[in-house]
Design an enzyme around this catalytic site. Structure first.
Site, short mmCIF file in Angstrom:
data_model
loop_
_atom_site.label_atom_id
_atom_site.label_comp_id
_atom_site.label_asym_id
_atom_site.label_seq_id
_atom_site.Cartn_x
_atom_site.Cartn_y
_atom_site.Cartn_z
N HIS A 133 43.94 50.93 45.26
CA HIS A 133 43.08 49.92 45.89
C HIS A 133 43.62 48.52 45.60
O HIS A 133 44.09 48.24 44.50
CB HIS A 133 41.64 50.05 45.38
CG HIS A 133 40.64 49.43 46.29
ND1 HIS A 133 40.45 48.06 46.38
CD2 HIS A 133 39.77 49.98 47.17
CE1 HIS A 133 39.51 47.82 47.26
NE2 HIS A 133 39.07 48.96 47.76
N HIS A 134 43.53 47.67 46.60
CA HIS A 134 44.02 46.29 46.45
C HIS A 134 43.23 45.52 45.41
O HIS A 134 43.69 44.49 44.90
CB HIS A 134 43.95 45.57 47.81
CG HIS A 134 45.06 44.60 48.03
ND1 HIS A 134 45.61 43.84 47.01
CD2 HIS A 134 45.74 44.25 49.15
CE1 HIS A 134 46.56 43.07 47.50
NE2 HIS A 134 46.67 43.30 48.79
N ALA A 135 42.03 45.97 45.06
CA ALA A 135 41.27 45.31 44.01
C ALA A 135 41.92 45.48 42.65
O ALA A 135 41.70 44.68 41.74
CB ALA A 135 39.83 45.85 43.96
N ASN A 325 45.21 40.81 40.99
CA ASN A 325 45.90 40.14 42.08
C ASN A 325 46.34 38.74 41.68
O ASN A 325 45.53 37.93 41.23
CB ASN A 325 44.99 40.06 43.31
CG ASN A 325 44.90 41.39 44.03
OD1 ASN A 325 45.70 41.69 44.89
ND2 ASN A 325 43.92 42.21 43.65
#
Length: 480
Positions: A133-135, A325
């Site tokens: 997941h990009h989180a 990120n």
């Protein structure tokens, strides 16, 4: 135990049935690999890969951003899966299968990753698709996660024993502790807002959507001049006003994806780079512009003005391994309207130089401060409202184009040589229904193209156009 940053949480907040925040990699291995071998490898290496060992713990009533807490055990029966393609197991079938897997949301009750061993590929090869997941990670950190499972030589898979240095389980905070932390964050929100205002005012012209509001560009320009007059420093390059044209791949995306991939010789790209005095990234961006131009002409949809591309820039310092990120998005023109390939390359080189100069003078960290300036309970509502508004109006960009440098030496997974590593990225209502991401590895540039299934049903046509675009550039000289 680590709390998600506001930027990390945004990738959770905007996710819907159609806007899915998975980022992934498709590895192509030379030879067969069994699931048992892969499970042993993951069990052995997972101790050094934090995102594989962490699941989310929510704060009561959504008052603050969730926490990453370590799972006591990793359920590899759940996370590591296998499937097989029917004969003949060609690239089109592989792309179709990866597209299906990529469109599925990850279960937030588990650590946010899945790994698929894909058998039946032509030539005795094996596919390994890994999504997270990009989180949890950005693109650069995602490459590091995949690298953790790879070796510099054809080593055998590790034994079935647990690694000796496996970390102790780390449990999440108690409810009272989470609420105390939330109260402390609320106190600091005004300070984050002040930092955002100081940093963002000179950069309003590069913030998506905001830059198109009346007065944003004059305020940005005047603030930069005032800052230079008060404190000196270099002049920040002006950004052109970019109008996002209509294309077939903009608008609300569906729940279904297409995926295609292609390899390009890095030496050919470097020859073009050296001949024209540009960068490898300039050549990759120009190849994307040329492929898009040809695709748009085929669909009678070429705009008279340039496309607007979002280009991710890493905020990580060299050698830093900060979690979560650490990325921002810069906006640039992609000159698909220019017919002459030589002029198109120079236009892309000029546009990319402008945003690189601007980024290098003042790294864009305003987004982080903007996110942290809002109470978490309101951030989710704001994120979803903004995405809903964008899906009904003009998006801030037409598509995302990214180029990530990778290792230029052969790598191995359980003794099987890694033949190629294709990136598989994200499409959304806001970023457009098309994403072109390149990753260089061992003398090749592997390009992964993710598209909305309805918007770009013929996604493999873009791979052919990329090959043709490189052949075209190779025949040119700067003076011809």
């Amino acid at each position: 135990m680590r709390q998600l940053s506001a930027l990390d949480a945004q990738f959770l907040n905007f996710e819907t049935e159609t806007n899915v925040a998975n980022i992934a990699g498709l590895s192509i291995l030379d030879g067969p690999l069994t699931r048992e071998e892969l499970v042993r490898l993951v069990r052995h290496r997972s101790a050094s890969v934090a995102p594989l060992r962490q699941r989310m713990m929510s704060v009561p009533f959504g008052l603050d951003h969730p926490y990453w807490v370590q799972d006591d055990t990793i359920d590899l029966d759940y996370h590591v899966r296998e499937l097989a393609l029917p004969a003949p197991g060609d690239d089109a079938q592989l792309g179709e299968q990866v597209a299906r897997l990529h469109a599925r949301r990850l279960d937030r009750g588990h650590p946010l990753w899945e790994m698929y061993l894909i058998h039946g590929l032509q030539g005795g090869r094996t596919g390994l698709y890994v999504k997270l997941h990009h989180a949890a990670i950005d693109g650069m950190m995602g490459a590091d996660v995949l690298a953790a499972f790879m070796d510099l030589g054809p080593s055998e898979c590790p034994s079935g024993e647990e690694p000796a240095d496996a970390p102790e389980a780390e449990h999440g905070p108690e409810t009272v502790e989470m609420l105390v932390r939330t109260a402390a964050r609320l106190v600091t929100n005004p300070a984050h807002l002040l930092r955002f205002l100081v940093l963002a005012a000179p950069r309003l012209d590069e913030i998506p959507i905001v830059s198109r509001m009346p007065g944003a560009v004059p305020v940005s320009r005047a603030t930069r001049r005032l800052s230079r007059w008060l404190g000196g420093g270099d002049e920040v390059p002006e950004l052109p006003r970019l109008t996002v044209p209509r294309t077939p791949f903009n608008g609300p995306v569906s729940a279904h994806r297409r995926f295609a991939f292609v390899d390009l010789p890095l030496d050919d790209v470097k020859r073009v780079k050296n001949a024209f005095g540009v960068s490898v990234n300039d050549v990759v961006m120009t190849l994307a512009a040329t492929a898009l131009r040809r695709w748009l002409i085929e669909h009678d949809a070429l705009p008279d003005e340039p496309l607007v591309a979002g280009v991710p820039f890493s905020l990580r310092d060299v050698g830093a391994d900060a979690p979560g990120n650490q990325v921002t998005l810069m906006i640039t023109s992609l000159d698909t309207q220019i017919a002459d390939p030589r002029e198109r390359l120079q236009a892309v080189h000029k546009a990319m130089g402008r945003i690189k100069d601007r980024f290098n003078l003042a790294s864009a960290r305003w987004l982080r401060h903007l996110s942290e300036s809002m109470p978490a309970a309101l951030t989710g509502l704001a994120d979803r409202a903004a995405l809903s508004l964008i899906s009904q109006t003009t998006p801030p960009v037409n598509l995302i184009v990214s180029n990530v440098p990778g290792p230029q030496i052969p790598l191995y997974v359980c003794g099987r040589r890694l033949l190629a590593q294709y990136p598989v990225s994200v499409v959304t209502d806001a970023s457009g229904g098309l994403n072109i991401t390149a990753f260089s590895y061992n003398g090749r540039i592997a390009v992964g193209i993710v598209a909305d299934r309805k918007m770009v049903p013929d996604v493999w046509a873009l791979t052919a156009h990329l090959k043709d675009a490189l052949e075209e550039l190779k025949t040119l000289t700067p003076s011809s």
